[in-house]
Scaffold this active site. Structure first.
Site, PDB file in Angstrom:
ATOM      1  N   ASP A  24       0.832  -1.211   0.000  1.00  0.00           N
ATOM      2  CA  ASP A  24       0.000   0.000   0.000  1.00  0.00           C
ATOM      3  C   ASP A  24       0.864   1.258   0.000  1.00  0.00           C
ATOM      4  O   ASP A  24       1.989   1.255   0.491  1.00  0.00           O
ATOM      5  CB  ASP A  24      -0.925  -0.028   1.234  1.00  0.00           C
ATOM      6  CG  ASP A  24      -2.062   0.970   1.117  1.00  0.00           C
ATOM      7  OD1 ASP A  24      -2.401   1.363  -0.025  1.00  0.00           O
ATOM      8  OD2 ASP A  24      -2.609   1.359   2.158  1.00  0.00           O
ATOM      9  N   ASN A  72     -10.809  -2.366  -5.632  1.00  0.00           N
ATOM     10  CA  ASN A  72     -10.015  -1.431  -6.438  1.00  0.00           C
ATOM     11  C   ASN A  72     -10.608  -1.214  -7.833  1.00  0.00           C
ATOM     12  O   ASN A  72     -10.273  -0.243  -8.510  1.00  0.00           O
ATOM     13  CB  ASN A  72      -8.556  -1.898  -6.570  1.00  0.00           C
ATOM     14  CG  ASN A  72      -7.748  -1.796  -5.295  1.00  0.00           C
ATOM     15  OD1 ASN A  72      -6.824  -2.579  -5.049  1.00  0.00           O
ATOM     16  ND2 ASN A  72      -8.066  -0.831  -4.442  1.00  0.00           N
TER      17      ASN A  72
HETATM   18  C1  IPE Z   1      -5.469  -2.670  -0.273  1.00  0.00           C
HETATM   19  O1  IPE Z   1      -5.137  -1.339  -0.368  1.00  0.00           O
HETATM   20  C2  IPE Z   1      -5.394  -3.311  -1.626  1.00  0.00           C
HETATM   21  C3  IPE Z   1      -4.058  -3.466  -2.192  1.00  0.00           C
HETATM   22  C4  IPE Z   1      -2.943  -3.133  -1.615  1.00  0.00           C
HETATM   23  C5  IPE Z   1      -4.017  -4.048  -3.503  1.00  0.00           C
HETATM   24  P1  IPE Z   1      -6.246  -0.199  -0.549  1.00  0.00           P
HETATM   25  O2  IPE Z   1      -5.497   1.068  -0.687  1.00  0.00           O
HETATM   26  O3  IPE Z   1      -7.174  -0.564  -1.638  1.00  0.00           O
HETATM   27  O4  IPE Z   1      -7.027  -0.272   0.848  1.00  0.00           O
HETATM   28  P2  IPE Z   1      -7.855   0.841   1.610  1.00  0.00           P
HETATM   29  O5  IPE Z   1      -8.813   1.422   0.639  1.00  0.00           O
HETATM   30  O6  IPE Z   1      -6.883   1.864   2.084  1.00  0.00           O
HETATM   31  O7  IPE Z   1      -8.484   0.126   2.748  1.00  0.00           O
HETATM   32  C1  IPE Z   2      -1.548   0.258  -3.388  1.00  0.00           C
HETATM   33  O1  IPE Z   2      -1.329   1.620  -3.396  1.00  0.00           O
HETATM   34  C2  IPE Z   2      -1.766  -0.298  -4.764  1.00  0.00           C
HETATM   35  C3  IPE Z   2      -3.163  -0.649  -5.059  1.00  0.00           C
HETATM   36  C4  IPE Z   2      -4.150  -0.592  -4.214  1.00  0.00           C
HETATM   37  C5  IPE Z   2      -3.448  -1.108  -6.393  1.00  0.00           C
HETATM   38  P1  IPE Z   2      -2.513   2.652  -3.386  1.00  0.00           P
HETATM   39  O2  IPE Z   2      -2.864   2.987  -4.798  1.00  0.00           O
HETATM   40  O3  IPE Z   2      -3.637   2.179  -2.560  1.00  0.00           O
HETATM   41  O4  IPE Z   2      -1.828   3.915  -2.719  1.00  0.00           O
HETATM   42  P2  IPE Z   2      -2.481   4.893  -1.659  1.00  0.00           P
HETATM   43  O5  IPE Z   2      -2.937   4.055  -0.519  1.00  0.00           O
HETATM   44  O6  IPE Z   2      -3.600   5.585  -2.348  1.00  0.00           O
HETATM   45  O7  IPE Z   2      -1.357   5.798  -1.296  1.00  0.00           O
HETATM   46 MG    MG Z   3      -4.082   2.389  -0.592  1.00  0.00          MG
END
Ligand code: IPE
Ligand code: IPE
Ligand code: MG
Length: 261
Positions: A24, A72
């Site tokens: 993340d 996502n």
């Molecule tokens: C979890 O991260 C999913 C992945 C790392 C692929 P998200 O960024 O989607 O989770 P939330 O929305 O912060 O809970």
């Molecule tokens: C994790 O990084 C990757 C995916 C969820 C695909 P994020 O895209 O969630 O990054 P933040 O949490 O918005 O910084």
């Molecule tokens: Mg995230």
């Protein structure tokens, strides 16, 4: 090219057999640098390459990476498109290395079958499926990508499969126990994660491996995924090695169980 892995500062037997990572913080990493979120995902892919290499060199058995959740799909179309392109590029560019390092690639979440219910576009799904099949006999390390994955969706699917089996007379209701549920998860043969690690400072599971993480150790790191260093990862692994896992027993019982052959 990323640097080689620093040596493991403890015995490989103290590594988790299965490390699962919630990668993340890509988006915030990019935004903090005035870059588009897609640039964060690209940097995140390079992070994947580094971590896979380190873990392989350290001798980890199973690595699972949460790459794209079911939820996502709700992100802006442009971001989802960038992630799909990166995924296809990953398979194309890492194929040789995955095979050379004897890594077995698996996918949980999306149904990769040609006519399956998976949501990944065909141009991502087909090369992914080909590499999953091509690497199926590799015994170096299992690299499982959670794609289009949700823990609740996985459990709902298991419940549906159980219901179908009961309705068809293949299973009696009294046979529905932990084993019957587990057998209907995406990868029943994969051991449960011993350690679930999340970067970016968030302290939540976000629908990741809900069943499998029942007794996982949890570790939360403040760094964004693209900037995770080998030293930080080693520190987390070392912290894991020092924890006492009791699985509901007393400390004395747990120590006796570990000492038993
Ligand atoms: C979890 O991260 C999913 C992945 C790392 C692929 P998200 O960024 O989607 O989770 P939330 O929305 O912060 O809970
Ligand atoms: C994790 O990084 C990757 C995916 C969820 C695909 P994020 O895209 O969630 O990054 P933040 O949490 O918005 O910084
Ligand atoms: Mg995230």
């Amino acid at each position: 090219m990323s640097a080689a892995a620093p040596p493991l500062p403890f015995e490989a037997s103290r590594l988790p057999a299965h490390l699962a990572v919630i990668m993340d913080g890509n988006g915030r990493w990019a935004e903090a640098r005035g870059l588009p979120r897609a640039a964060g995902h690209r940097a995140g892919t390079e992070g994947v390459n580094r971590v896979v290499r380190w873990c392989r060199e350290w001798g980890l058995r199973h690595l699972t990476l949460y790459a794209f959740s079911e939820q996502n799909w709700g992100r802006p179309e442009e971001e989802v498109g960038a992630l799909m392109s990166l995924l296809a590029e990953y398979v194309r560019e890492q194929r040789a290395e995955i095979l050379a390092r004897r890594i077995r690639l698996r996918v949980i979440g999306d149904d990769l079958a040609p006519n399956g219910a998976g949501r990944l576009p065909g141009w991502v799904r087909a090369p992914l499926r080909a590499l999953v099949e091509e690497s199926a006999r590799n015994e170096g390390m299992t690299l499982t990508l959670a794609l289009s994955y949700g823990g609740r969706e996985e459990l709902a699917r298991a419940a549906r499969l159980l219901a179908e089996d009961v309705a068809a007379g293949r299973l009696r209701p009294e046979e529905v126990g932990e084993g019957a549920v587990r057998a209907r998860l995406y990868a029943p043969d994969l051991p449960d994660p011993d350690l679930v690690l999340r970067t970016s400072g968030e302290r939540r599971l976000s629908n990741f491996l809900l069943w499998q993480s029942a007794y996982a150790e949890l570790c939360f790191l403040d760094c964004a995924w693209p900037e995770l260093t080998a030293e930080e990862l080693l520190a987390a692994l070392q912290q894991f090695a020092a924890r006492e896992r009791r699985f509901g027993l007393t400390g004395a019982q747990a120590r006796a169980a570990r000492a038993a052959p």
